[in-house]
Motif scaffolding. Sequence first.
Motif, PDB file in Angstrom:
ATOM      1  N   ASN A 160       0.833  -1.199   0.000  1.00 26.64           N
ATOM      2  CA  ASN A 160       0.000   0.000   0.000  1.00 26.64           C
ATOM      3  C   ASN A 160       0.867   1.249   0.000  1.00 26.64           C
ATOM      4  OD1 ASN A 160      -2.698  -1.177   0.167  1.00 26.64           O
ATOM      5  ND2 ASN A 160      -2.063  -1.897   2.212  1.00 26.64           N
ATOM      6  N   GLN A 161       0.195   2.381  -0.144  1.00 23.53           N
ATOM      7  CA  GLN A 161       0.897   3.659  -0.155  1.00 23.53           C
ATOM      8  C   GLN A 161       1.662   3.900   1.141  1.00 23.53           C
ATOM      9  OE1 GLN A 161       1.135   5.800  -2.662  1.00 23.53           O
ATOM     10  NE2 GLN A 161       2.363   7.249  -1.481  1.00 23.53           N
ATOM     11  N   ASP A 162       1.161   3.373   2.242  1.00 23.23           N
ATOM     12  CA  ASP A 162       1.840   3.561   3.525  1.00 23.23           C
ATOM     13  C   ASP A 162       2.947   2.543   3.760  1.00 23.23           C
ATOM     14  OD1 ASP A 162       0.437   1.266   3.957  1.00 23.23           O
ATOM     15  OD2 ASP A 162      -0.794   2.025   5.602  1.00 23.23           O
ATOM     16  N   MET A 188       5.651  -6.690  -4.016  1.00 20.01           N
ATOM     17  CA  MET A 188       7.077  -6.902  -3.880  1.00 20.01           C
ATOM     18  C   MET A 188       7.319  -7.835  -2.716  1.00 20.01           C
ATOM     19  SD  MET A 188       8.320  -4.037  -1.426  1.00 20.01           S
ATOM     20  CE  MET A 188       8.410  -5.206  -0.132  1.00 20.01           C
ATOM     21  N   GLU A 189       8.575  -8.163  -2.507  1.00 15.16           N
ATOM     22  CA  GLU A 189       8.947  -8.886  -1.316  1.00 15.16           C
ATOM     23  C   GLU A 189       9.687  -7.919  -0.409  1.00 15.16           C
ATOM     24  OE1 GLU A 189      10.497 -12.648  -1.251  1.00 15.16           O
ATOM     25  OE2 GLU A 189       9.373 -13.420  -2.950  1.00 15.16           O
ATOM     26  N   ILE A 190       9.141  -7.687   0.761  1.00 15.83           N
ATOM     27  CA  ILE A 190       9.735  -6.730   1.681  1.00 15.83           C
ATOM     28  C   ILE A 190      11.042  -7.282   2.219  1.00 15.83           C
ATOM     29  CG2 ILE A 190       9.411  -5.465   3.826  1.00 15.83           C
ATOM     30  CD1 ILE A 190       7.587  -4.550   1.661  1.00 15.83           C
ATOM     31  N   ALA A 191      12.090  -6.496   2.051  1.00 15.85           N
ATOM     32  CA  ALA A 191      13.401  -6.933   2.519  1.00 15.85           C
ATOM     33  C   ALA A 191      13.619  -6.554   3.979  1.00 15.85           C
ATOM     34  CB  ALA A 191      14.498  -6.316   1.658  1.00 15.85           C
ATOM     35  N   SER A 192      12.761  -5.704   4.528  1.00 16.01           N
ATOM     36  CA  SER A 192      12.939  -5.256   5.900  1.00 16.01           C
ATOM     37  C   SER A 192      11.589  -4.899   6.490  1.00 16.01           C
ATOM     38  CB  SER A 192      13.868  -4.028   5.943  1.00 16.01           C
ATOM     39  OG  SER A 192      13.893  -3.475   7.238  1.00 16.01           O
ATOM     40  N   SER A 193      11.421  -5.104   7.777  1.00 15.28           N
ATOM     41  CA  SER A 193      10.171  -4.748   8.447  1.00 15.28           C
ATOM     42  C   SER A 193      10.226  -3.338   9.003  1.00 15.28           C
ATOM     43  CB  SER A 193       9.907  -5.737   9.593  1.00 15.28           C
ATOM     44  OG  SER A 193      10.977  -5.693  10.532  1.00 15.28           O
ATOM     45  N   MET A 194      11.339  -2.666   8.840  1.00 15.51           N
ATOM     46  CA  MET A 194      11.476  -1.302   9.322  1.00 15.51           C
ATOM     47  C   MET A 194      10.677  -0.352   8.434  1.00 15.51           C
ATOM     48  SD  MET A 194      13.404  -1.506  11.956  1.00 15.51           S
ATOM     49  CE  MET A 194      13.985   0.188  12.195  1.00 15.51           C
ATOM     50  N   PRO A 195      10.247   0.803   8.971  1.00 14.78           N
ATOM     51  CA  PRO A 195       9.543   1.799   8.157  1.00 14.78           C
ATOM     52  C   PRO A 195      10.380   2.187   6.953  1.00 14.78           C
ATOM     53  CG  PRO A 195       9.383   2.344  10.485  1.00 14.78           C
ATOM     54  CD  PRO A 195      10.357   1.216  10.375  1.00 14.78           C
ATOM     55  N   ASP A 229      11.480   4.470   3.525  1.00 14.64           N
ATOM     56  CA  ASP A 229      11.545   5.815   3.001  1.00 14.64           C
ATOM     57  C   ASP A 229      10.481   5.991   1.925  1.00 14.64           C
ATOM     58  OD1 ASP A 229      13.400   8.365   2.641  1.00 14.64           O
ATOM     59  OD2 ASP A 229      12.914   7.609   0.642  1.00 14.64           O
ATOM     60  N   LYS A 230       9.962   7.205   1.784  1.00 10.50           N
ATOM     61  CA  LYS A 230       8.905   7.465   0.814  1.00 10.50           C
ATOM     62  C   LYS A 230       9.350   7.136  -0.604  1.00 10.50           C
ATOM     63  CE  LYS A 230       5.754  11.065  -0.793  1.00 10.50           C
ATOM     64  NZ  LYS A 230       5.350  12.501  -0.654  1.00 10.50           N
ATOM     65  N   GLU A 231      10.614   7.442  -0.953  1.00 13.45           N
ATOM     66  CA  GLU A 231      11.108   7.145  -2.298  1.00 13.45           C
ATOM     67  C   GLU A 231      11.110   5.646  -2.577  1.00 13.45           C
ATOM     68  OE1 GLU A 231      14.929   8.961  -2.683  1.00 13.45           O
ATOM     69  OE2 GLU A 231      14.095  10.869  -3.402  1.00 13.45           O
ATOM     70  N   ILE A 232      11.439   4.864  -1.544  1.00 14.25           N
ATOM     71  CA  ILE A 232      11.437   3.413  -1.706  1.00 14.25           C
ATOM     72  C   ILE A 232      10.021   2.913  -1.924  1.00 14.25           C
ATOM     73  CG2 ILE A 232      11.953   1.207  -0.593  1.00 14.25           C
ATOM     74  CD1 ILE A 232      14.223   2.576   0.896  1.00 14.25           C
ATOM     75  N   VAL A 233       9.087   3.436  -1.149  1.00 11.22           N
ATOM     76  CA  VAL A 233       7.687   3.038  -1.291  1.00 11.22           C
ATOM     77  C   VAL A 233       7.181   3.369  -2.690  1.00 11.22           C
ATOM     78  CG1 VAL A 233       5.327   3.450  -0.504  1.00 11.22           C
ATOM     79  CG2 VAL A 233       7.196   3.246   1.167  1.00 11.22           C
ATOM     80  N   GLN A 234       7.480   4.580  -3.167  1.00  7.89           N
ATOM     81  CA  GLN A 234       7.026   4.979  -4.497  1.00  7.89           C
ATOM     82  C   GLN A 234       7.597   4.068  -5.579  1.00  7.89           C
ATOM     83  OE1 GLN A 234       4.686   7.333  -5.158  1.00  7.89           O
ATOM     84  NE2 GLN A 234       4.512   7.366  -2.933  1.00  7.89           N
ATOM     85  N   TRP A 235       8.844   3.685  -5.421  1.00  8.22           N
ATOM     86  CA  TRP A 235       9.464   2.779  -6.388  1.00  8.22           C
ATOM     87  C   TRP A 235       8.795   1.412  -6.355  1.00  8.22           C
ATOM     88  CZ3 TRP A 235      12.781  -1.537  -5.146  1.00  8.22           C
ATOM     89  CH2 TRP A 235      13.379  -2.130  -6.274  1.00  8.22           C
ATOM     90  N   MET A 236       8.537   0.910  -5.157  1.00  6.94           N
ATOM     91  CA  MET A 236       7.897  -0.394  -5.031  1.00  6.94           C
ATOM     92  C   MET A 236       6.474  -0.390  -5.580  1.00  6.94           C
ATOM     93  SD  MET A 236       9.242  -1.510  -1.254  1.00  6.94           S
ATOM     94  CE  MET A 236      10.918  -2.113  -1.015  1.00  6.94           C
ATOM     95  N   ILE A 237       5.827   0.730  -5.488  1.00  3.27           N
ATOM     96  CA  ILE A 237       4.442   0.833  -5.949  1.00  3.27           C
ATOM     97  C   ILE A 237       4.326   0.629  -7.457  1.00  3.27           C
ATOM     98  CG2 ILE A 237       2.622   2.561  -6.344  1.00  3.27           C
ATOM     99  CD1 ILE A 237       3.009   3.495  -3.488  1.00  3.27           C
TER     100      ILE A 237
END
Length: 492
Positions: free
Chosen positions: A147-149, A210-217, A219-227
């Motif tokens: 998701n976006q978050d 995607m497959e999350i590589a980390s459970s940590m919050p 960065d917004k740029e990373i989220v946008q790329w994954m989206i």
Amino acid sequence: MELGYTGDNSEMSIIKFAVMKLMKKDMPNTDFFYEIRPDCDDIPKTRFKPKAGKTLSERKWRSAFSEEGYLDIGKVLSRIQRGGVHPSIRGEVWEFLLGCFDPKSSFAERISLRTHRREQYAKLKADCQAMDSSVGSGVILTTPRINQDGSLIHNSEHPEGGIDRESSTDSYADSNTSMIEVNLNQTEVESLGQVVRNHNMDRNGDDCKMEIASSMPMDKEIVQWMIILHQIGLDVVRTDRTLKFYENSSNLAKLWDILAVYAWMDKDIGYCQGMSDLCSPMVVLLENEADAFWCFERLMRRMRGNFRCTDTSVGVQKQLQNLASITQVLDPKLHRHLEALGGGSYIFAFRMLMVLFRREFSFGDALFLWEMMWALEYDPEIIASYQETSSSALNKNGKEKRREKSKHQWGKFERNNITNGLQGFPETPVAVFLVASILKTNSSILLQEAQGIDDVVKILNDLTGKLDAKKACSGALKLHKKYLRKAKKKVH
């Protein structure tokens, strides 16, 4: 150094070229190199056929290099402008046309640069793998899982959220084309900005997987790329689906990886629909993934402005405005007719410019068209402009002086600009004049039969497979000269 003029050649292309020499006969067309799936019999036929004395052959290409490896680019350009490039050497020639290598570099310098770029790409890809383990795994993401978050989307039907190398072929064969479509009707013509935004994947509100590589919050740029990763996958499995080359799912995965890495590297643009159609030929022509990536990256330096969309501006709008101005000067009657139909924004030409006529020509003819256009508008200073410090060091007078001394190293299109004293005009590429040429050639049909924007779109769509790349480029060059003469008169 027999095959080391610019780096690795495609092993399959070398084998096919050797077979042709043994057979001692001309290749009927480029489908010999770019094989079409047997079940695809409704696609445009390739017209391009290498011609002795006109097409840049392997022998002429090799002879254009000095003993140290310096390339006589002027000799090469004249050949390409006359008859294109033989498919067996197309990949390495494109690396020069697009500015990956400086013709004034030596063999040793290019080997060193290629090695450095491959290492650089490996690092970029490793960074992407650290964020998403699907990159480089052979899995092509096609459904959203984030998701976006940054929270995961749980998909019970497709837990892996992607197409793997074993299953990608079936999905690929059944899917529709990824070419940009512009749907218009007489009662509703969307604004150009909205059309581009619709094809910009709505990166601020879409979901991805995607497959999350980390459970940590994250960065917004990373989220946008994954989206956008799953949207890249949806386009990849529909790109050039008629080619047997992409029946090999590892080639599909390579295309997805390159686009995913590029989207991370160029965060301002990310990924937009149409990029897969521009990148696919690089994957076909260049066997090494890193080499294909950097060739695509150089092409995007020319094209990325078309994909840039903000609240106040649309990248491709500039080219469409120039197209309108050119048509108004060279065919005022047609321009007035298009304006009366509500097509004064020339949005019907949107797709042609965004994916460089991939829909209007067969795969082989599109490649022939591209290399002729790049040869026509070749600018030796493009190498300097790609360096961070060199382009700003030249003043205007020094720039013009060097142009005069190396005039033969410029493409015909650029030489026309220089001759007419309109150095700023190259911002309008050959592609715009090519569209203008197509419109002018079909002016009578458009005037007689087009009663609305739908008719204009239909008439242009009906040209698919009927256009001749060589004639189209010749027509564009003639219109360019004519327009420059008129523009020069206005200036003076």
